[in-house]
Scaffold this motif. Structure first.
Motif, short mmCIF file in Angstrom:
data_model
loop_
_atom_site.label_atom_id
_atom_site.label_comp_id
_atom_site.label_asym_id
_atom_site.label_seq_id
_atom_site.Cartn_x
_atom_site.Cartn_y
_atom_site.Cartn_z
N TRP A 19 0.83 -1.21 0.00
CA TRP A 19 0.00 0.00 0.00
C TRP A 19 0.87 1.26 0.00
O TRP A 19 0.53 2.25 -0.65
CB TRP A 19 -0.94 0.01 1.22
CG TRP A 19 -1.98 -1.05 1.13
CD1 TRP A 19 -2.07 -2.18 1.87
CD2 TRP A 19 -3.09 -1.08 0.21
NE1 TRP A 19 -3.16 -2.92 1.48
CE2 TRP A 19 -3.81 -2.28 0.47
CE3 TRP A 19 -3.54 -0.23 -0.79
CZ2 TRP A 19 -4.94 -2.62 -0.24
CZ3 TRP A 19 -4.68 -0.58 -1.50
CH2 TRP A 19 -5.37 -1.76 -1.22
N LYS A 20 1.97 1.21 0.73
CA LYS A 20 2.87 2.38 0.77
C LYS A 20 3.51 2.62 -0.59
O LYS A 20 3.63 3.77 -1.05
CB LYS A 20 3.94 2.18 1.83
CG LYS A 20 3.41 2.14 3.25
CD LYS A 20 4.56 2.02 4.22
CE LYS A 20 4.19 1.14 5.38
NZ LYS A 20 5.27 0.98 6.34
N ILE A 21 3.92 1.54 -1.24
CA ILE A 21 4.55 1.67 -2.57
C ILE A 21 3.52 2.18 -3.58
O ILE A 21 3.82 3.05 -4.41
CB ILE A 21 5.17 0.33 -3.01
CG1 ILE A 21 6.35 -0.01 -2.10
CG2 ILE A 21 5.62 0.39 -4.46
CD1 ILE A 21 6.84 -1.43 -2.21
N LEU A 105 8.77 6.05 3.32
CA LEU A 105 8.61 4.63 3.03
C LEU A 105 9.74 3.82 3.65
O LEU A 105 9.51 2.80 4.31
CB LEU A 105 8.56 4.41 1.52
CG LEU A 105 8.58 2.95 1.03
CD1 LEU A 105 7.31 2.22 1.44
CD2 LEU A 105 8.76 2.90 -0.47
N THR A 106 10.97 4.27 3.47
CA THR A 106 12.11 3.52 3.99
C THR A 106 12.23 3.61 5.50
O THR A 106 12.72 2.69 6.15
CB THR A 106 13.42 4.00 3.35
OG1 THR A 106 13.59 5.38 3.61
CG2 THR A 106 13.44 3.75 1.86
N LEU A 107 11.76 4.71 6.09
CA LEU A 107 11.84 4.88 7.54
C LEU A 107 10.78 4.05 8.27
O LEU A 107 10.95 3.73 9.45
CB LEU A 107 11.69 6.35 7.92
CG LEU A 107 12.85 7.27 7.52
CD1 LEU A 107 12.45 8.73 7.67
CD2 LEU A 107 14.09 6.97 8.35
N THR A 108 9.69 3.72 7.57
CA THR A 108 8.59 2.99 8.23
C THR A 108 8.42 1.55 7.74
O THR A 108 7.48 0.88 8.15
CB THR A 108 7.25 3.74 8.03
OG1 THR A 108 6.97 3.83 6.63
CG2 THR A 108 7.28 5.12 8.64
N THR A 109 9.32 1.08 6.87
CA THR A 109 9.20 -0.26 6.30
C THR A 109 10.54 -0.98 6.34
O THR A 109 11.53 -0.45 5.85
CB THR A 109 8.72 -0.20 4.84
OG1 THR A 109 7.62 0.70 4.74
CG2 THR A 109 8.30 -1.56 4.34
N ARG A 110 10.55 -2.18 6.90
CA ARG A 110 11.77 -2.98 6.88
C ARG A 110 12.05 -3.45 5.45
O ARG A 110 11.12 -3.68 4.68
CB ARG A 110 11.62 -4.20 7.78
CG ARG A 110 11.62 -3.89 9.26
CD ARG A 110 11.57 -5.18 10.09
NE ARG A 110 11.66 -4.88 11.50
CZ ARG A 110 10.62 -4.65 12.28
NH1 ARG A 110 9.40 -4.67 11.76
NH2 ARG A 110 10.77 -4.39 13.57
N SER A 111 13.34 -3.61 5.13
CA SER A 111 13.71 -4.06 3.78
C SER A 111 13.06 -5.39 3.45
O SER A 111 12.54 -5.59 2.35
CB SER A 111 15.23 -4.20 3.68
OG SER A 111 15.85 -2.96 3.86
N SER A 112 13.09 -6.33 4.40
CA SER A 112 12.53 -7.66 4.15
C SER A 112 11.03 -7.58 3.90
O SER A 112 10.50 -8.26 3.01
CB SER A 112 12.81 -8.58 5.34
OG SER A 112 12.31 -8.01 6.54
#
Length: 196
Positions: A19-21, A105-112
């Protein structure tokens, strides 16, 4: 090194990465499809509000923008010379919003989680023989690299500022490019070592 995730329990932290993407893609589409400065300013305000919703201080948002201020200034000058200051302002706001949202997006989502979400979204393509794992990894790395590159430019600029070279575009651009290429080689070696 690439995981810039900040722990949190906000609604944005819990929201699925897909959803974020999609939200990021939708925002980029709307911003560039509608040539109206007030819409872009509204989107900027929404982006800053989302940082507050995520429980992130505004200096985190400033961190996404500060390293590229010199680039914004250059873009603005070119737009003023070729078109008008209004168009220059519109272009800068658009890019600022995209940087803010990619950083969020990167601050609230883990890479995995991001990779898993992308793979789940592209699952129908897997039936057609498309290697969705590789595509999702490439997209996740691209999104992850936006704030990482921002931080690389910031570090180089601070180092060059200590040497009195903060106004030289080449003194900032060349070390930034070299560090980025080295980082990409390290990541490429790590991906090869895992047989991806």
């Amino acid at each position: 090194m690439l995981d810039l995730y900040v722990e949190g329990r906000s609604a944005l932290h819990r929201l699925g990465p897909g959803w974020k993407i999609l939200g990021l893609a939708f925002s980029g589409t709307v911003l560039f499809a509608v040539d109206h400065v007030w819409l872009s300013i509204l989107w900027l305000a929404i982006s800053l509000t989302l940082y507050a919703v995520a429980g992130l201080p505004l200096w985190r948002a400033w961190q996404q923008i500060r390293p590229v201020l010199w680039l914004f200034a250059l873009i603005f000058v070119v737009q003023v010379l070729l078109h008008s200051w209004q168009l220059g302002l519109l272009v800068i706001i658009r890019f600022a919003v995209l940087l803010l949202l990619a950083g969020l997006l990167t601050l609230t989502t883990r890479s995995s989680d991001m990779i898993d979400g992308l793979e789940a979204g592209m699952r129908p393509l897997h039936r057609l023989g498309v290697r969705t794992e590789s595509i999702s990894l490439a997209i996740a790395l691209t999104l992850r690299f936006i704030p990482v590159l921002t931080s690389v430019v910031r570090e180089v600029r601070e180092a060059q500022s200590a040497r009195g070279l903060e106004r030289s575009v080449f003194a900032i651009a060349i070390p930034s490019i070299i560090r980025t290429l080295r980082m990409s080689e390290e990541i490429s070696d790590a991906i090869d070592a895992r047989g991806f």
